[in-house]
Design a protein around this motif. Structure first.
Motif, PDB file in Angstrom:
ATOM      1  N   UNK A 194      33.748  43.399  52.680  1.00  0.00           N
ATOM      2  CA  UNK A 194      34.938  44.243  52.813  1.00  0.00           C
ATOM      3  C   UNK A 194      35.083  44.670  54.264  1.00  0.00           C
ATOM      4  N   UNK A 195      36.278  44.483  54.821  1.00  0.00           N
ATOM      5  CA  UNK A 195      36.484  44.805  56.235  1.00  0.00           C
ATOM      6  C   UNK A 195      36.680  46.311  56.435  1.00  0.00           C
ATOM      7  N   UNK A 196      36.029  46.829  57.458  1.00  0.00           N
ATOM      8  CA  UNK A 196      36.168  48.233  57.867  1.00  0.00           C
ATOM      9  C   UNK A 196      36.543  48.286  59.346  1.00  0.00           C
ATOM     10  N   UNK A 197      37.336  49.286  59.700  1.00  0.00           N
ATOM     11  CA  UNK A 197      37.563  49.598  61.110  1.00  0.00           C
ATOM     12  C   UNK A 197      36.803  50.893  61.388  1.00  0.00           C
ATOM     13  N   UNK A 198      35.835  50.837  62.274  1.00  0.00           N
ATOM     14  CA  UNK A 198      34.835  51.889  62.402  1.00  0.00           C
ATOM     15  C   UNK A 198      34.961  52.666  63.706  1.00  0.00           C
ATOM     16  N   UNK A 199      34.484  53.916  63.742  1.00  0.00           N
ATOM     17  CA  UNK A 199      34.486  54.694  64.984  1.00  0.00           C
ATOM     18  C   UNK A 199      33.567  54.055  66.029  1.00  0.00           C
ATOM     19  N   UNK A 200      33.909  54.274  67.292  1.00  0.00           N
ATOM     20  CA  UNK A 200      33.113  53.731  68.391  1.00  0.00           C
ATOM     21  C   UNK A 200      32.119  54.752  68.934  1.00  0.00           C
ATOM     22  N   UNK A 201      32.211  55.989  68.489  1.00  0.00           N
ATOM     23  CA  UNK A 201      31.251  57.022  68.843  1.00  0.00           C
ATOM     24  C   UNK A 201      30.622  57.565  67.567  1.00  0.00           C
ATOM     25  N   UNK A 202      29.331  57.894  67.652  1.00  0.00           N
ATOM     26  CA  UNK A 202      28.635  58.434  66.489  1.00  0.00           C
ATOM     27  C   UNK A 202      27.868  59.683  66.893  1.00  0.00           C
ATOM     28  N   UNK A 203      27.568  60.517  65.896  1.00  0.00           N
ATOM     29  CA  UNK A 203      26.787  61.713  66.178  1.00  0.00           C
ATOM     30  C   UNK A 203      25.294  61.394  66.152  1.00  0.00           C
ATOM     31  N   UNK A 204      24.506  62.391  66.494  1.00  0.00           N
ATOM     32  CA  UNK A 204      23.060  62.207  66.605  1.00  0.00           C
ATOM     33  C   UNK A 204      22.440  61.801  65.269  1.00  0.00           C
ATOM     34  N   UNK A 205      22.922  62.402  64.187  1.00  0.00           N
ATOM     35  CA  UNK A 205      22.379  62.091  62.865  1.00  0.00           C
ATOM     36  C   UNK A 205      22.555  60.612  62.529  1.00  0.00           C
ATOM     37  N   UNK A 206      23.680  60.032  62.934  1.00  0.00           N
ATOM     38  CA  UNK A 206      23.916  58.614  62.687  1.00  0.00           C
ATOM     39  C   UNK A 206      22.943  57.744  63.477  1.00  0.00           C
ATOM     40  N   UNK A 207      22.672  58.150  64.729  1.00  0.00           N
ATOM     41  CA  UNK A 207      21.708  57.417  65.544  1.00  0.00           C
ATOM     42  C   UNK A 207      20.313  57.438  64.949  1.00  0.00           C
ATOM     43  N   UNK A 208      19.905  58.600  64.423  1.00  0.00           N
ATOM     44  CA  UNK A 208      18.604  58.708  63.777  1.00  0.00           C
ATOM     45  C   UNK A 208      18.586  57.925  62.464  1.00  0.00           C
ATOM     46  N   UNK A 209      19.728  57.895  61.776  1.00  0.00           N
ATOM     47  CA  UNK A 209      19.787  57.255  60.467  1.00  0.00           C
ATOM     48  C   UNK A 209      19.466  55.778  60.500  1.00  0.00           C
ATOM     49  N   UNK A 210      19.894  55.072  61.546  1.00  0.00           N
ATOM     50  CA  UNK A 210      19.662  53.629  61.612  1.00  0.00           C
ATOM     51  C   UNK A 210      18.524  53.251  62.555  1.00  0.00           C
ATOM     52  N   UNK A 211      17.905  54.239  63.201  1.00  0.00           N
ATOM     53  CA  UNK A 211      16.716  53.965  64.010  1.00  0.00           C
ATOM     54  C   UNK A 211      16.976  53.747  65.483  1.00  0.00           C
ATOM     55  N   UNK A 212      18.232  53.936  65.945  1.00  0.00           N
ATOM     56  CA  UNK A 212      18.488  53.839  67.380  1.00  0.00           C
ATOM     57  C   UNK A 212      17.893  55.038  68.117  1.00  0.00           C
ATOM     58  N   UNK A 213      17.870  56.170  67.457  1.00  0.00           N
ATOM     59  CA  UNK A 213      17.238  57.370  68.007  1.00  0.00           C
ATOM     60  C   UNK A 213      15.990  57.663  67.194  1.00  0.00           C
ATOM     61  N   UNK A 214      14.899  58.060  67.837  1.00  0.00           N
ATOM     62  CA  UNK A 214      14.783  58.273  69.287  1.00  0.00           C
ATOM     63  C   UNK A 214      14.364  57.020  70.047  1.00  0.00           C
ATOM     64  N   UNK A 215      14.272  55.851  69.385  1.00  0.00           N
ATOM     65  CA  UNK A 215      13.691  54.658  69.997  1.00  0.00           C
ATOM     66  C   UNK A 215      14.506  54.128  71.174  1.00  0.00           C
ATOM     67  N   UNK A 216      15.846  54.092  71.050  1.00  0.00           N
ATOM     68  CA  UNK A 216      16.677  53.441  72.070  1.00  0.00           C
ATOM     69  C   UNK A 216      17.596  54.421  72.794  1.00  0.00           C
ATOM     70  N   UNK A 217      17.169  55.658  72.889  1.00  0.00           N
ATOM     71  CA  UNK A 217      18.017  56.675  73.507  1.00  0.00           C
ATOM     72  C   UNK A 217      18.436  56.291  74.921  1.00  0.00           C
ATOM     73  N   UNK A 218      17.534  55.679  75.686  1.00  0.00           N
ATOM     74  CA  UNK A 218      17.842  55.307  77.066  1.00  0.00           C
ATOM     75  C   UNK A 218      18.807  54.156  77.185  1.00  0.00           C
TER      76      UNK A 218
END
Length: 423
Positions: A194-218
């Motif tokens: 199913x196609x979605x059009x998604x936001x290009x900015x996310x909050x901190x909780x979203x970053x932690x949810x998929x593992x980008x934070x704190x691993x790829x913060x830089x």
């Protein structure tokens, strides 16, 4: 994020698995177990005191009713002591939970048993290769020279407007980009996503949810005033659709797709391997994401691999598939297959897709669960893959389809571009 019961019950397996990533996790895993033992001990003591307090409150009420105020007042002294003790225990419990959570956020996923130990991309295992490497005309050009020759991508203009790594696509170059995006989305939706059009900015909780934070913060662009992050991939907003969601087992599987620009702050380096479209700070990508029953996730991973293979076959690009070693597997992934297209003009392989199974790692962070057939809540499995990342696919097309008289557009794209050649 790994589950504490899993760590506790599979301590040696977790340590051995993380060793495939070249991580000596023994002390870290022991700290998790110790923190959890402390947490459970404090919780047991707290529950016992609260139960005692409830019992005393009932006794005090009965004593007052029967006129035994003196006995009631003595018991009230005990409830006061319990109140002070429980306050201290609550504070200690919260500190333990916070320390445990912080530690768990730093521990990567345990690789699947078939993942080999290794340190770098040189240790990855080639598991499939298909397609004929074309014979190019004499003096064939790399894509950055072709882009300049046919005036379809302007790297210098992008550098002027923003900086290195932000190209400007022009004329037929822009149309080819749009054609690829539409083609990829059409292939994905035809396959049931199913196609979605998604936001290009996310909050901190979203970053932690998929593992980008704190691993790829830089590696992420951070809008400091609003504490928002520009997405490094559509995986982040797409998977976070399901954060704090309880699904029914009948809802599974779920497949979504979406096109987004992606933004990555990567360490700068020089040389042909990062020239042109080879490494960008902003690039376009079409992503596929799946939420699966744990029993079906590896079958789903194989289906995603076959799906990407089908697209590359239609584009008639020579490609190979690598199973990543432990040291090259991303923080959150249990198993990843990388697709690479061969660039004949550069005489090198270019990564164009990663297809990964995260098992319960992301779902545990996201609190993404489903109600199973026994009526119990169970963590789902999440998967995602590039289908596809555009810059290196475009580079492969420009270089491998070049002729003396221009660049031929792959047959499957011509209905999207409206032209058959760039000249």
């Amino acid at each position: 994020m790994l589950q504490v019961p899993f760590i506790r019950e599979n301590k040696d397996l977790v340590i051995a698995g993380l060793a495939k990533r070249n991580i000596d996790a023994a002390s870290m895993i022991q700290d998790v177990i110790s923190f959890d033992e402390d947490r459970r001990r404090i919780q047991t003591e707290l529950d016992s005191l609260l139960a005692e307090s409830n019992t005393l409150s009932k006794e005090i009420g009965n004593l007052y009713k029967s006129g035994e105020a003196q006995k009631a007042n003595l018991l009230k002294e005990r409830t006061g002591q319990i109140k002070e003790t429980t306050k201290a225990l609550n504070e200690s419990l919260n500190n333990k939970i916070e320390a445990l959570t912080e530690l768990l956020y730093k521990i990567p996923n345990v690789p699947n048993e078939i993942v080999s130990q290794g340190s770098t991309e040189d240790d990855n295992e080639e598991v499939y290769k298909e397609g004929n490497i074309p014979v190019l005309p004499e003096n064939a050009l790399p894509h950055w020279e072709l882009a300049k020759k046919y005036d379809i991508i302007d790297f210098e203009l992008g550098n002027k407007i923003t900086g290195a790594g932000f190209p400007v696509y022009k004329g037929k170059g822009a149309k080819l980009q749009r054609a690829l995006i539409t083609y990829f989305l059409d292939k994905n939706t035809e396959a049931g996503y199913t196609e979605y059009q998604l936001p290009l900015l996310v909050n901190e909780a979203s970053g932690f949810g998929t593992g980008q934070l704190p691993d790829k913060e830089g590696q992420m662009y951070h809008v400091t005033e609003d504490n928002l992050y520009l997405i490094p991939t559509a995986e982040v907003p797409g998977t976070n659709i399901f954060r704090d969601v309880l699904l029914n087992e009948s809802d599974l599987p779920i497949g979504i797709t979406g096109y987004t620009p992606c933004f990555r702050r990567e360490a700068g380096s020089y040389g042909a391997h990062v020239r042109g479209l080879n490494r960008l700070h902003q690039f376009d990508k079409v992503e596929i994401i799946r939420v699966e029953h744990p029993d079906n996730s590896y079958k789903a991973l194989d289906e995603m691999v076959e799906h990407v293979k089908g697209i590359l076959k239609e584009l008639k690009l020579p490609y190979r598939i690598l199973r990543l070693c432990g040291g090259d597997t991303s923080f959150a992934s249990a198993l990843t297959y990388d697709f690479e297209v061969f660039s004949t003009a550069q005489n090198r392989w270019l990564e164009i897709s990663s297809v990964s199974n995260f098992e319960t790692f992301q779902a545990n962070r996201l609190k993404l669960r489903f109600k199973n057939s026994d009526g119990k809540n169970e963590l789902a499995h999440t998967l995602n893959g590039s289908s596809l990342a555009l810059p290196r696919v475009l580079a492969g097309i420009l270089e491998n389809y070049q002729t003396k008289n221009g660049i031929v557009i792959p047959d499957v794209l011509q209905k999207y571009t409206g032209f058959s050649k760039i000249d």
